[in-house]
Design an enzyme around this catalytic site. Structure first.
Site, PDB file in Angstrom:
ATOM      1  N   ASN A 134      49.112  61.758  63.493  1.00  0.00           N
ATOM      2  CA  ASN A 134      47.558  61.539  63.594  1.00  0.00           C
ATOM      3  C   ASN A 134      46.871  62.875  64.287  1.00  0.00           C
ATOM      4  OD1 ASN A 134      47.570  61.426  66.225  1.00  0.00           O
ATOM      5  ND2 ASN A 134      46.559  59.338  66.213  1.00  0.00           N
ATOM      6  N   LYS A 135      47.884  64.001  64.766  1.00  0.00           N
ATOM      7  CA  LYS A 135      47.801  65.177  65.405  1.00  0.00           C
ATOM      8  C   LYS A 135      47.217  65.956  64.646  1.00  0.00           C
ATOM      9  CE  LYS A 135      48.279  63.053  69.389  1.00  0.00           C
ATOM     10  NZ  LYS A 135      48.254  61.692  69.124  1.00  0.00           N
ATOM     11  N   ASN A 136      46.784  67.248  65.050  1.00  0.00           N
ATOM     12  CA  ASN A 136      46.226  68.283  64.399  1.00  0.00           C
ATOM     13  C   ASN A 136      47.231  68.966  63.507  1.00  0.00           C
ATOM     14  OD1 ASN A 136      44.075  67.685  65.633  1.00  0.00           O
ATOM     15  ND2 ASN A 136      43.156  69.817  65.609  1.00  0.00           N
TER      16      ASN A 136
END
Ligand SMILES: Cc1ncc(COP(=O)(O)O)c(C=O)c1O
Length: 389
Positions: A192-194
């Site tokens: 879910n991180k960039n």
């Protein structure tokens, strides 16, 4: 076999909370790694670390299999353990304080600033005792904690800083990249991180001595010399990243600016639609409108306390309308584990209020304006239907 019509329609129109983008070049690169005969830590990890170090202004960087063990290892390198206190925020993913417990130290929570939702630095000095050894600030949703103020406090009280920058890869502080300065900086590459390496993380270190220690803690404490030389001087764990994961990360890194740019654009659309007198009158709390420094890892609203529907029911209505949402996060000190250690309701009232009402809305680079409009219209119609005013 094709999916039933109703199911395929709902899958088609569902707007998830987040969605990683893995391009064809990366998929082909992963296939090459899988065929190469070397799939665990190897040349891809080394290449990923070199690129991450370049991104971080040449500082030493080591890759790991999570952005949790990175913080645990930073604490160990700093020599923090039993009898020591580490200051942090109650509004974070529980990993942030679990690592403090993991090394045998005591978390000391400091309430948040409800505007930024980050630790309130004005309250930190009052929490410092002779046992305080470090601060773990968290850049919630990618909004950076004030680094000038943070490091002024750390310097004055001779504290180490482990920046929990899990969510702020791509953010900046006064035009400097998070990770390119400061003490330890920990990033996560969870999906879910960039940017993602599926699971994974990295730790930015201060010098080669710390980098060597990080390597030891990463893999059973082992130090190799030559073909048959091996020594174990300290107790390490099993935290190494695979080459398959590193290849995914290598494919993501060149796209960071593009991803962050898209997230910023989408956050602006959320503001355009939500920051109106009529919606403000409903009492919805918006995040700080920081389009310069934040990487917009998440778009989080704070629901009005006066709402006549529970957050979970509101989320269920969003879900029924084909919209994902999330809670990031429940207050850490109110989890059963932490209550057993003595924390209780009322200890950090500002964090508790925000944690009770915070809601993360969908935000990911490939989102469309029409999808954001749909999220906002659905949310606002639920708010209007359940507004007590
Ligand atoms: C604020 C924060 N800290 C730590 C972590 C831990 O990262 P990981 O899931 O890679 O262990 C996360 C990831 O969700 C996070 O959001």
């Amino acid at each position: 076999m094709s999916a039933p019509a109703a199911l395929s329609k709902s899958v088609e129109t569902f707007i998830p909370l987040t969605r990683p983008i893995i391009d064809d070049e990366t998929i082909a690169g992963v296939a090459d790694v899988l065929r190469s005969g070397w799939i665990t830590s190897g040349p891809q990890v080394k290449a990923f670390e070199a690129k991450l170090s370049e991104y971080c202004g040449g500082r030493p960087v080591r890759a790991f299999n999570s952005g949790t063990c990175t913080m645990e290892i930073a604490l160990r390198i700093a020599g923090i353990g039993a009898g020591d206190e580490v200051i942090t925020t109650p509004l974070s993913w529980v990993a942030t304080s679990n690592v403090i417990l993991e090394v045998g130290a005591k978390p000391v929570f400091v309430d948040i600033d409800p505007m930024t939702r980050n630790i309130d630095l004005a309250l930190v000095e009052a929490a410092i005792t002779p046992a305080t050894k470090a601060i773990i600030p968290v850049d919630l949703a990618g909004l950076p904690v004030d680094r000038d103020r943070l490091y002024a406090i750390a310097k004055k009280h001779n504290l180490r800083v482990i920046e929990d920058a899990a969510q702020s890869f791509g953010s900046t502080w006064k035009s400097r990249r998070i990770g390119s300065f400061g003490d330890f900086v920990s990033f996560s590459f969870h999906p879910n991180k960039n940017i993602t390496s599926i699971e994974g993380g990295c730790l930015v270190l201060n010098d080669e001595r710390e980098a060597k220690l990080a390597e030891q803690y990463r893999l059973q404490g082992v130090v190799r010399s030559g073909f048959d030389g091996m020594e174990v001087e300290l107790l390490g764990g099993k935290f190494n990243l695979t080459d398959v994961a590193a290849r995914v990360g290598l494919g993501q890194l060149p796209r960071l600016d593009e991803f962050t740019g898209k997230r910023r654009e989408h956050a602006r659309v959320y503001f355009e639609l939500l920051d109106t007198p009529a919606i403000r009158a409903l009492g919805l709390g918006l995040p700080p409108a920081d389009f310069a420094q934040s990487n917009w890892h998440m778009f989080q609203v704070v629901l009005p306390e006066t709402l006549t529907i529970k957050r979970a029911a509101l989320m269920a209505q969003l879900q029924a309308a084909g919209i994902g949402s999330g809670v990031h996060y429940p207050a850490i000190h109110l989890f059963a584990l932490y209550r057993r250690l003595g924390w209780k309701e009322g200890d950090f009232p500002k964090a508790e209020t925000v944690c009770r009402n915070i809601l993360t809305l969908p935000l990911f680079p490939t989102m469309t304006r029409a999808e954001i409009v749909r999220v906002v219209n659905t949310l606002v119609s639920i708010l209007k239907a359940h507004s007590s005013s």
